[in-house]
Write a protein that holds these residues in place. Structure first.
Motif, PDB file in Angstrom:
ATOM      1  N   GLY A 134      -9.059  -8.667 -13.220  1.00 44.63           N
ATOM      2  CA  GLY A 134      -8.327  -7.343 -13.004  1.00 44.63           C
ATOM      3  C   GLY A 134      -8.043  -6.445 -14.127  1.00 44.63           C
ATOM      4  N   VAL A 135      -7.316  -7.353 -15.126  1.00 43.97           N
ATOM      5  CA  VAL A 135      -6.854  -6.801 -16.307  1.00 43.97           C
ATOM      6  C   VAL A 135      -8.106  -5.923 -17.025  1.00 43.97           C
ATOM      7  N   TYR A 136      -9.283  -6.630 -17.082  1.00 43.94           N
ATOM      8  CA  TYR A 136     -10.651  -5.783 -17.501  1.00 43.94           C
ATOM      9  C   TYR A 136     -10.580  -4.506 -16.691  1.00 43.94           C
ATOM     10  N   ILE A 137     -10.688  -4.814 -15.427  1.00 43.00           N
ATOM     11  CA  ILE A 137     -11.037  -3.548 -14.693  1.00 43.00           C
ATOM     12  C   ILE A 137      -9.804  -2.414 -14.915  1.00 43.00           C
ATOM     13  N   CYS A 138      -8.550  -2.806 -15.001  1.00 41.54           N
ATOM     14  CA  CYS A 138      -7.547  -1.768 -15.224  1.00 41.54           C
ATOM     15  C   CYS A 138      -7.711  -1.129 -16.706  1.00 41.54           C
ATOM     16  N   MET A 139      -8.048  -2.118 -17.800  1.00 43.08           N
ATOM     17  CA  MET A 139      -8.302  -1.465 -19.054  1.00 43.08           C
ATOM     18  C   MET A 139      -9.298  -0.355 -19.271  1.00 43.08           C
ATOM     19  N   ILE A 140     -10.362  -0.491 -18.279  1.00 48.11           N
ATOM     20  CA  ILE A 140     -11.239   0.657 -18.385  1.00 48.11           C
ATOM     21  C   ILE A 140     -11.187   1.537 -17.259  1.00 48.11           C
ATOM     22  N   SER A 141     -10.379   1.417 -16.233  1.00 49.32           N
ATOM     23  CA  SER A 141     -10.227   2.490 -15.291  1.00 49.32           C
ATOM     24  C   SER A 141      -8.637   2.823 -15.429  1.00 49.32           C
ATOM     25  N   SER A 142      -8.051   2.270 -14.579  1.00 50.02           N
ATOM     26  CA  SER A 142      -6.427   2.676 -14.450  1.00 50.02           C
ATOM     27  C   SER A 142      -5.670   1.429 -14.141  1.00 50.02           C
ATOM     28  N   TRP A 143      -4.349   1.652 -14.795  1.00 47.11           N
ATOM     29  CA  TRP A 143      -3.565   0.470 -14.469  1.00 47.11           C
ATOM     30  C   TRP A 143      -2.518   0.418 -13.223  1.00 47.11           C
ATOM     31  N   TRP A 144      -2.884   1.597 -12.511  1.00 47.32           N
ATOM     32  CA  TRP A 144      -2.512   1.599 -11.248  1.00 47.32           C
ATOM     33  C   TRP A 144      -3.253   0.444 -10.317  1.00 47.32           C
ATOM     34  N   ILE A 145      -4.392   0.337 -10.753  1.00 49.97           N
ATOM     35  CA  ILE A 145      -5.135  -0.546  -9.827  1.00 49.97           C
ATOM     36  C   ILE A 145      -4.315  -1.995  -9.825  1.00 49.97           C
ATOM     37  N   ALA A 146      -3.806  -2.397 -11.074  1.00 45.83           N
ATOM     38  CA  ALA A 146      -3.131  -3.649 -11.075  1.00 45.83           C
ATOM     39  C   ALA A 146      -2.077  -3.605  -9.789  1.00 45.83           C
ATOM     40  N   VAL A 147      -1.444  -2.793  -9.553  1.00 42.76           N
ATOM     41  CA  VAL A 147      -0.397  -2.534  -8.412  1.00 42.76           C
ATOM     42  C   VAL A 147      -1.105  -2.964  -7.197  1.00 42.76           C
ATOM     43  N   ILE A 148      -2.296  -2.276  -7.043  1.00 41.47           N
ATOM     44  CA  ILE A 148      -2.900  -2.606  -5.724  1.00 41.47           C
ATOM     45  C   ILE A 148      -3.490  -4.029  -5.601  1.00 41.47           C
ATOM     46  N   GLY A 149      -3.801  -4.494  -6.787  1.00 46.58           N
ATOM     47  CA  GLY A 149      -4.492  -5.791  -6.880  1.00 46.58           C
ATOM     48  C   GLY A 149      -3.425  -6.697  -6.560  1.00 46.58           C
ATOM     49  N   ILE A 150      -2.281  -6.642  -7.135  1.00 45.77           N
ATOM     50  CA  ILE A 150      -1.155  -7.594  -6.884  1.00 45.77           C
ATOM     51  C   ILE A 150      -0.560  -7.553  -5.292  1.00 45.77           C
ATOM     52  N   LEU A 151      -0.688  -6.435  -4.790  1.00 46.15           N
ATOM     53  CA  LEU A 151      -0.476  -6.298  -3.216  1.00 46.15           C
ATOM     54  C   LEU A 151      -1.488  -7.087  -2.419  1.00 46.15           C
ATOM     55  N   CYS A 152      -2.789  -6.959  -2.776  1.00 42.30           N
ATOM     56  CA  CYS A 152      -3.846  -7.591  -2.164  1.00 42.30           C
ATOM     57  C   CYS A 152      -3.782  -9.017  -2.411  1.00 42.30           C
ATOM     58  N   MET A 153      -3.465  -9.382  -3.490  1.00 40.77           N
ATOM     59  CA  MET A 153      -3.222 -10.990  -3.684  1.00 40.77           C
ATOM     60  C   MET A 153      -2.041 -11.500  -2.939  1.00 40.77           C
ATOM     61  N   ALA A 154      -0.942 -10.908  -2.963  1.00 44.28           N
ATOM     62  CA  ALA A 154       0.227 -11.357  -2.138  1.00 44.28           C
ATOM     63  C   ALA A 154      -0.153 -11.242  -0.750  1.00 44.28           C
ATOM     64  N   THR A 155      -0.912 -10.249  -0.205  1.00 45.59           N
ATOM     65  CA  THR A 155      -1.575 -10.296   1.216  1.00 45.59           C
ATOM     66  C   THR A 155      -2.219 -11.547   1.325  1.00 45.59           C
TER      67      THR A 155
END
Length: 311
Positions: free
Chosen positions: A120-141
Motif C-alpha cells: 500500500g505504501v508503494y501504491i500511495c507513493m505512485i498515486s495518492s496518500w489518500w489511498i492509505a486512508v481507504i486501505g486502512i478502513l478496508c483492513m479494519a473491515t
C-alpha cells in the motif's frame, strides 16, 4: 464447546499434505472476490490509456493478501468463540482438524496485513496518500468482519459490507491508482460485481443458518429464513444480469459485456443446489457454484470490456 488443547492432539501431518492444509487455510475459492475487482478496475483504466503493470500487480497482491487474512481471522475467531469443531462443515479446518495453533493462524494473518500495508505504501507513493486512508478502513473491515466485540458477520449487514468493500471500493481504487480519476461508468460497472460478492457471503450464511442461529448470530439468512434467503440469492443473480443489459442498452457498456450472460447456467445451478437441502454438507456444492458464478461473470465482463477497447 471444545477445549483449547483438543485441536492439537492430532497425529503428525504427512509431508505431502502440508501444502494442502496451508492452501485450504487461505480458502482459495474466495480469493477471486479480490482478483476480479482489481482486474476490472485496471481494464477500465486501460480504456483511458493508462496501464502501469507494477501498480496492477501490487494492488492485486495486496487485495488477495487482505482477503486471505480476513479468512484467517474468521477461522481464528470462530475457534476462539467455540463455533468451530472437527465436525464443522466448510471451514479451512487448519485449527480444529489439522492441529495448527490458533496463534500461528493469527500471526500469519497479521503478517499478510503487514505485507499488504507495505504494498500500500508503494501504491500511495505512485498515486495518492489518500489511498492509505481507504486501505486502512478496508483492513479494519477485514479484521472486524469476524473480530471485535460485535463482528460484522454476526449482523444482517455482512453481505452489504463485503460486497461494497470487495466490489465498489476495490474497483474504484484499482481504476484511480492508474488514472488519478473516478468515473461514473466505473462505479456503475462495479455494482453487479458487488452484488455477486455479497451473494458469496449470503450462500455461506444460508449453509450455516442453523448453526449460526444456535450461536446467537443475526445474519440476513436467519432474519428472513432459508427459503426467502434462497429467493433473495436468486434475485441477486438476476439483478446483476439485468444491470449489465441496462448498461449495454444505455451505452455505458458495449455489447461485448453481454458475454456475462454465459454465466447464467452456473447461477441457476447454484440456486437449484440450495433448494430442498437441509444439511450444511449438502449445500457445499451450491456455495461452490455461487463463488464460480462470481468468477465466471467477472472474467467474462473483464474480457468483454477488454475486447471492446481493442476494436
Amino acid at each position: 464447546m471444545h477445549t483449547q488443547f483438543e485441536a492439537h492432539n492430532v497425529p503428525s501431518l504427512e509431508p505431502d499434505k502440508n501444502w494442502r492444509i496451508w492452501w485450504m487455510l487461505l480458502r482459495p475459492h474466495t480469493l477471486t472476490a479480490a482478483f476480479i475487482p482489481v482486474t476490472i478496475g485496471t481494464v477500465m483504466a486501460f480504456k483511458e490509456g493508462f496501464m502501469n503493470i507494477w501498480l496492477f500487480l501490487a494492488m492485486l497482491l495486496a487485495s488477495i493478501l487482505i482477503q486471505a487474512a480476513t479468512n484467517m481471522f474468521n477461522e481464528y475467531f470462530d475457534y476462539i468463540r467455540g463455533l468451530d469443531n472437527a465436525e464443522s462443515v466448510g471451514i479451512g479446518g487448519a485449527i480444529v482438524r489439522n492441529g495448527i495453533k490458533p496463534k500461528t493462524v493469527m500471526g500469519l494473518a497479521l503478517a499478510f496485513f503487514a505485507i499488504a500495508a507495505a504494498l500500500g505504501v508503494y501504491i500511495c507513493m505512485i498515486s495518492s496518500w489518500w489511498i492509505a486512508v481507504i486501505g486502512i478502513l478496508c483492513m479494519a473491515t477485514g479484521y472486524f468482519y469476524t473480530g471485535g466485540p460485535k463482528p460484522i458477520a454476526y449482523t444482517p449487514f455482512g453481505e452489504l459490507v463485503s460486497g461494497f468493500c470487495m466490489g465498489v471500493v476495490i474497483i474504484l481504487i484499482s481504476y484511480y491508482i492508474q488514472t488519478g480519476m473516478i468515473a461514473l461508468d466505473v462505479f456503475l460497472l462495479s455494482l453487479p460485481i458487488s452484488i455477486l460478492v455479497g451473494a458469496i457471503m449470503l450462500s455461506n450464511n444460508i449453509r450455516d443458518l442453523d448453526g449460526d442461529k444456535e450461536n446467537g448470530r443475526k445474519t440476513l439468512a436467519i432474519l428472513i429464513g432459508q427459503k426467502n434467503a434462497i429467493r433473495f440469492l436468486a434475485s441477486m443473480f438476476i439483478v446483476s444480469f439485468i444491470l449489465i443489459i441496462l448498461f449495454v442498452v444505455t451505452g455505458i457498456a458495449t455489447a461485448w459485456s453481454l458475454l456475462v450472460l454465459f454465466s447464467i447456467p452456473k447461477a441457476r445451478q447454484a440456486v437449484k443446489q440450495f433448494i430442498g437441502k437441509k444439511k450444511p454438507i449438502e449445500m457445499m456444492p451450491a456455495m461452490k457454484s455461487t463463488a464460480q458464478t462470481n468468477t465466471i461473470f467477472g472474467f467474462l465482463l473483464s474480457l468483454g470490456l477488454f475486447i471492446s477497447f481493442l476494436i
